[in-house]
Design an enzyme around this catalytic site. Structure first.
Site, PDB file in Angstrom:
ATOM      1  N   GLU A  46       0.803  -1.222   0.000  1.00 14.42           N
ATOM      2  CA  GLU A  46       0.000   0.000   0.000  1.00 14.42           C
ATOM      3  C   GLU A  46       0.838   1.275   0.000  1.00 14.42           C
ATOM      4  OE1 GLU A  46      -2.604  -0.059   3.370  1.00 14.42           O
ATOM      5  OE2 GLU A  46      -1.089   0.662   4.742  1.00 14.42           O
ATOM      6  N   SER A  47       2.028   1.217   0.564  1.00 17.36           N
ATOM      7  CA  SER A  47       2.852   2.431   0.577  1.00 17.36           C
ATOM      8  C   SER A  47       3.401   2.730  -0.809  1.00 17.36           C
ATOM      9  CB  SER A  47       4.001   2.270   1.565  1.00 17.36           C
ATOM     10  OG  SER A  47       4.746   1.124   1.222  1.00 17.36           O
TER      11      SER A  47
END
Lengths: 261, 363, 363, 261
Positions: free
Chosen positions: A52-53
């Site tokens: 997700e980052s």
């Protein structure tokens, strides 16, 4: 011969079995990471890991301890901004995403907001959605992961953070959500899926030593039962060796009972 | 005060927001644009100290954006300075929003635009949980990472709002005045509209910047490129200030142009005790102390912050404390080695990543 | 055929679109997502020839995106190959959309999503004007650069639509079925909604790519990053194919990840007679011939295309013709020098940029 | 002493005078580029040039021949994608943008779509909007540039591509558009602005040798006249020298009559 798999190791193994070679796999923190790494090191070498980052497709190295840490973008050809990373799920580039939660209901809806009360009066406020709602809403397939007990698998969520099959049937599609929603729920008991019509959770396979009665006793709502319950094998010695020596050699995630991290 | 905008009544009620004008500034495109028009556009040397930057650019009541990713390229030393300067009534927003917890405890921040608070597998943030329950932090909106990220992106693209497919069917829709259930006019499919978001102030830690504000981010940018364009006041903190000519002759990773930047703070080690890609690893011991001891009670977090924040003056005095019991300069050097090895910037064979907890398990 | 979506009736009427189903594919998010799910995700060697790529990926009736910026990093040799393969009924879209003019004349393209056709100060495109007037090109939608760019961006961000402040008050609103006047639900201010746009096929010329499709764009990306994510079929053409390890050890300018790419074509000089940043300048003489002689009449454009496209087989046979009368290999080398000098990649003092028209002014 | 300014040179000079030091200036192709470069080389050295293709703040070098060409991104610290580049105008980072058009009306609305008929039957189809509508809609201040004659300054546009003050008065603001709209119109005749209330075009200053009568004769609608008409000087020898020797030494844009490019 290796020591038999502990519950975390069995869980990591079951997670790994959910992954097919060639898939794009969205991984969160913890055991899903371990399961995905195990899959990559065993039957699914050509999967692409995305985080997700924004890290994606890292060069092999130490296991990521954080979805933002260096191992998630180690020598990656590129990273993505966060909004863009979730957009890849919306656009059909996330085949399988793993999700945990404080509470999971029979339709695979998730609560990661609070437990023990309401929005204003709770026992414990939790993390909130993070990327959980995004993955649940947008990915093609969602795999739920958790340690099964009646309080974590209640008949009614205290808050609906991330959508599974909502109220079952066709309700997820009617709400405008994308993808298939949750297709499996992997726990220390075994693997559950969802009835095709009602989208109600049912026992699909059981880990060694588990029975439908144990499964039901660990669940706060009635579990449906597949006509043919699979018996999930324990991981082989070879797989345990990969898990213990290659994937998580420091036992960061697979030590049972859990160590402090 | 009457609010400038129309909000979902159900969300206002659920969130017990009586004076909705507190919500306005986050989505006020017009005043955002006006502010931008007043920014100095020339090439001027924008360097100031961290103390000056926090003093000048963080006003009581401001909406402050958390940046990086929890503790990855997050300018934690900036938050520490906000604590030291005892700012008041700040709203916090970020995906993740991890650092609001201790900032809120300190009394600096009272309002939360909530997406994720916690440090991943390091456990639930008991301090934040307590503070929300006690009403010391009031949640003004509930978000997912992706929907909030789109709010920042809409702002970057000058778009008043953007439609998305997340949040549908979630109870967060009833706890967020900045999103709205709607339908796509062409397909008639349900969508959620997300307003463009304009936090008041953002500190973005970059590996390099020039004195005008052109800046490079290496490793995941997370929401920080969008935030640089979305926020009203933009302060770049950086490991090093490089010549403008370097920015012109090496454009790798440059993603923030000088004209949107208000100030540049040279802040080496500005992310410690978190990590900075290409530069240093996080201090796992410090986080262990925070999560296992610090967050336990109001008293313990007070002691913790006294020790690490109020009794330090800047990142160097913080580091001196940190390395005193952990191995001195060799520890600091090892943080650099660990980060670079994990990124495979240096040979990683022979680098030992193992870590033993420093606090015995007693719980 | 009934259309899947609801369009602005006034725009359909003004544009004389009787069968609105022709509009559907450009905004069909659902089939876009389904197509993406079917793309091979593994690391496979995706290299094929240009002939194969055009044959396999450009289907009659496809919506083709123009890329680069008119003649800057635009894969003109791809359009030439489309002409040679006599594709039919293509819709063209792009900001700018300069290359549709000769493609349309050839009979390959009949429909236009119009933002800008022309070559800046090189004058109006008389060929395109004639073809629209004769009904040989039918305009399906009228755009500004920025609003179309936002349609591609919305697609990249998985957003069904996005609001913007352009097009307000313009008559284009009445000539575009993909945009819609609306109001922001919070401010009640007028906005224009732009649908996410998904062209069928895009060729993006990159300076470098690896065999899996990871690709680098240097110089302005214009809409090409957004298009790579927005389009159904994505073909990377590139000056050179580099090892995957190079992509991992030099991440500068990398903006397209392999999983969205269907094919990779090694196509050195693929932008000629346009320019490719870092590599070669445009051929000003060729453009002079095109604008001053080629576009004059149906006959002259026919002669022009016969000479430059139908009687060449690939970029190398094109270049051999081009340099024959213009100074041979030294001309080709000078294109490299001019581009690099203008970008200041090489010393520019002493490099002569002057240019004398090769065609006497007789008009 | 230099040869007196030709009409293009006077126009370039007048354009340059519209630019104040420190501004962010959005430049299109042609004379606005020349005017902006002249401003930068004379009274406004600290302006930042931005281009629709995404180039911005280039290092000094040869004059851009194209808004996508190398001189627009020559050693620039960064470039922007097109949607983002226009967004900078929406967000208040374009102080002044130059625009030309085939037709300009009394409210500064622009037509760049077609002339000599309607949407289906015209004498000549033109380029379309390009970035014109975006700049007109979003920039803080717009400066119109053109060669003034009655057909190019008609009372009624054949198509409204880019909004000026729409129907005058407060109509631009009510339509939801951003910025001040057109603040000046620079032609070979002189400089016009717009009445503060009605937003109708009026003569503000005249080039050497020009009169209000000539201006009116060159315009297809009634021009208002400022109470105090300025007399715009011819460019000084120094400025002509910069223009001819530094800015456009090959006379690409300032040769009169125009050469083929």
């Amino acid at each position: 011969m290796s020591t038999p798999a502990n519950p975390f190791e069995q869980l990591a193994y079951n997670i790994s079995l959910q992954i097919m070679d060639g898939q794009i796999v969205y991984v969160g923190t913890g055991l899903p990471m371990v399961g995905a790494m195990l899959a990559k090191k065993t039957h699914a070498p050509n999967i692409t890991l995305v985080y997700e980052s924004g890290g994606q497709d890292p060069w092999e190295g130490p296991m990521p301890w954080s979805v933002g840490g260096a191992a998630t973008f180690r020598r990656a050809p590129m990273t993505m901004e966060m909004a863009h990373s979730f957009a890849m799920a919306a656009n059909g580039f996330v085949d399988i995403a793993f999700q945990g939660a404080a509470q999971i209901d029979m339709y695979g809806n998730l609560n990661t907001h609070f437990i023990g009360g309401g929005f204003w009066d709770f026992r414990s406020r939790l993390t909130g959605s993070g990327g959980g709602n995004d993955l649940s809403s947008l990915s093609e397939n969602v795999i739920l992961v958790g340690l099964q007990d009646p309080s974590k698998f209640p008949a009614k969520l205290e808050f609906l953070t991330s959508p599974g099959h909502l109220t079952g049937g066709n309700s997820r599609r009617e709400a405008g959500l994308l993808g298939n929603g949750p297709v499996a729920c992997v726990t220390q008991i075994g693997v559950m899926d969802f009835e095709p019509e009602t989208k109600w959770m049912r026992i699909k396979g059981l880990n060694p030593g588990m029975t439908p009665e144990i499964a039901q006793a660990c669940t706060g709502f009635e579990l449906k039962v597949s006509e043919q319950i699979e018996h999930i094998p324990a991981p082989s010695d070879d797989i345990l060796q990969v898990l213990r020596e290659v994937v998580d050699p420091h036992g960061i995630f697979i030590t049972f009972p859990p160590r402090v991290r | 005060m009457p609010s400038k905008f129309t909000y979902n009544e159900e969300a206002l009620e659920n969130l017990r927001i009586e004076d909705a004008s507190i919500l306005d500034r986050l989505i006020d495109d017009e005043s955002f644009r006006e502010g931008n028009l007043k920014k100095h556009r020339g090439k001027i040397d924008k360097r100031i100290t961290l103390q000056e930057a926090v003093s000048k650019y963080v006003s009581d009541g401001d909406i402050v954006a958390d940046t990086g990713f929890s503790y990855v390229r997050t300018p934690m030393q900036v938050f520490f300075e906000i604590l030291r300067q005892k700012k008041k009534d700040l709203q916090f927003i970020g995906s993740p929003n991890t650092n609001q917890s201790y900032v809120a405890w300190s009394g600096c921040s009272k309002y939360s635009h909530n997406s994720y608070i916690g440090a991943e597998m390091r456990g639930t943030d008991r301090n934040y949980s307590r503070m929300v329950k006690d009403g010391r932090v009031k949640v003004l909106s509930e978000w997912s990472h992706g929907s909030m990220g789109l709010g920042f992106k809409a702002a970057q693209y000058g778009a008043p709002h953007i439609a998305c497919k997340q949040l549908l069917g979630s109870e967060m829709l009833k706890y967020n005045p900045y999103v709205k259930l709607s339908r796509d006019p062409w397909s008639n499919e349900p969508v959620v509209l997300v307003s463009a978001l304009h936090p008041d102030v953002v500190f973005i830690h970059c590996q390099q910047a020039d004195r005008f504000g052109n800046a490079k981010i290496s490793g995941p940018a997370v929401n920080d490129i969008a935030l640089a364009y979305a926020c009203r006041k933009v302060i770049i903190t950086c490991e090093e200030v490089v010549p403008e000519l370097l920015m012109r002759f090496d454009t790798k990773d440059t993603c923030i142009p000088f004209m949107i930047v208000d100030a540049v703070v040279e802040l080496p080690f500005g992310c410690l005790p978190g990590c900075c890609p290409g530069n240093y690893y996080w201090s796992r011991e410090w986080w262990e102390w925070l999560m296992r001891i610090g967050l336990k009670s109001d008293e313990s977090i007070g002691d913790f912050l006294n020790y690490w924040v109020y009794n330090t003056t800047d990142q160097f005095s913080f580091i001196e404390k940190l390395i005193k019991d952990l191995g001195g300069l060799e520890y600091l050097h090892n943080l650099k080695r660990l980060e670079k090895a994990e990124e495979y910037l240096i040979e990683d064979i022979g680098v030992d990543f193992s870590y033993e907890p420093v606090i015995p398990i007693t719980e």
